[in-house]
Design an enzyme around this catalytic site. Sequence first.
Site, PDB file in Angstrom:
ATOM      1  CG  ASP A 128     -77.977 130.636  49.317  1.00  0.00           C
ATOM      2  OD1 ASP A 128     -77.800 129.763  49.351  1.00  0.00           O
ATOM      3  OD2 ASP A 128     -77.298 131.676  49.397  1.00  0.00           O
ATOM      4  CE  LYS A 168     -73.763 129.984  50.661  1.00  0.00           C
ATOM      5  NZ  LYS A 168     -74.944 129.175  50.507  1.00  0.00           N
ATOM      6  CE  LYS A 211     -73.372 128.372  57.867  1.00  0.00           C
ATOM      7  NZ  LYS A 211     -73.730 128.402  56.593  1.00  0.00           N
ATOM      8  CE  LYS A 220     -77.684 132.025  52.119  1.00  0.00           C
ATOM      9  NZ  LYS A 220     -77.899 130.922  52.909  1.00  0.00           N
TER      10      LYS A 220
END
Length: 528
Positions: free
Chosen positions: A312, A361, A402, A484
């Site tokens: 990620d 996520k 975003k 991540k």
Amino acid sequence: GGPAPTDTATGFAVESPNVTYGDDTINARYTYRTTDVSFADGKYQAKPKETVYDFKTQTKVGKVGLMLVGLGGNNGSTVTAGILANRRKLEWETRERSRKANYYGSVVMSSTVKLGTDTKTGKDVNLPLHNLLPMAHPDNIVIGWWDISGLDLAAAMDRAQVLEPTLKSLVRKEMAGMTPLPSIYYPNFIAANQGDRADNIIPGSNACMEHVDHIRKDIRDFKHANGLDKVIVLWTANTERYANLIPGVNDTADNLLKAISAGHTEIAPSTVFAVASILESAPFINGSPQNTFVPGCIQLAEQHHTFIGGDDFKSGQTKMKSALVDFMINAGIKLTSIASYNHLGNNDGKNLSSQKQFRSKEISKSTVVDDMVAANNVLYKEGEHPDHTVVIKYMPAVGDNKRALDEYYAEIFLGGHQTISMFNVCEDSLLASPLIIDLVLITELFTRIQWRQHTTATTHQGESDCQDWKSFHSVLSVLSYLLKAPLTPPGAPIVNALAKQRSALVNIMKACVGLEPENDMTLEHKLF
Ligand code: NAI
């Protein structure tokens, strides 16, 4: 070996008895200094330890290919347009002013590291990270791809709604000539709302060896057609749901291969891509949060000595979090909660509006402060954690722009509170695309680095007993800065703190040219 040349491809040479420059290698002997700690008689005993390593870096980079899974998405089309724009040194008008292609946001291309101190001026000498060791240049990377959506890249770039129209017009012709290879699509792994995109698929809706062989052949054909020395494969396709971990199915390399042959329904497309890449000795990087790297897949990579990295991309909110929380906890401030809210309107947001994909996520986003919390035993009791909530909402109107809102709530001196609220707005794909480049450049570099350990005491010039040359562990945790939920070798601790992740990368690269880690003591400016 031989004397250091006056200049190298990187623009500097190290003059040290520990460093020799061969015709096509840089050889460095490096003393790694750590501290061994034991507990005895009611107190810790800390004992400095030295381990001597040799690092050997091949200087010939060769021709590098990158195959993206999901190239027709926002990240894929944006990174491709960006590389074309840089390669052709494009300039375009925006409503503000004219802009030139750049690699802003790439830690390798656009950040610098301190090489040392100028003997004349006493000032720091800084180099782009890219110049520390011979590295591939992104302009020269050959791009190939798969997508379940058959749109050509010009149409994909329009669909993504990320780039300025002026820039799009300059790359449109080239992008229109790029069409994706068909991909594998197992509908129950990504959101049902992606179904109408899937018009470019290899027949079959479950894992099977034919799919693995098909992808392997695609990699080989791409390598051959472009005369490449190596290919790196990177998943920037939709976030999949987690695969269930089932003993006998995905727990070992053998079981995983057997389960694929048997058409087991719990093997994700991303795992099939990873397996195919590993079997082709092509490093595989996962830019999405799902558990592509089931234990059997990690074991397969280890058996084949192929690099894998994930998971990620760490682009916006989480990158900020891994910097801010590091600051707060290391400042002795007791962070007590993090509330992270996002809304986004791109196809990633649409896919994540489905619960199972969102869950991948959520898992990836929620473990990012664990190491920092665990390290501070003054602020937190064993097992104590700040509260942490992650919300993601799909809001079509904002497209790729975003919005991330975060509230950090902390306890300060004598029961007081500090609240930091952050509002982060950015084009998601313009943050993620440079990370794709970094992941590829760093992974490629590590395919050329080998190490061996000295097993007896050594003098600078003298030889000593050494182990055989080896590569870094298959799980390339040096990529952590960009990810991540960093994957680490089985049993190795996970580091999320952003500054530590960057230090690890920079200092390992420095060690490969026999330079000490940057210790920031600057005694030369304090002791005189
Ligand atoms: P996107 O939805 O625009 O692109 C994904 C592409 O993958 C689509 O073109 C889709 O058709 C394709 N695809 C889906 N399944 C496939 C398969 N089995 N084989 C081949 N292609 C397939 O998404 P975007 O914005 O480009 O993001 C890609 C991934 O990166 C997502 O998983 C996202 O969560 C992840 N990511 C993105 C970040 C960012 O944009 N800042 C940050 C962190 C992660």
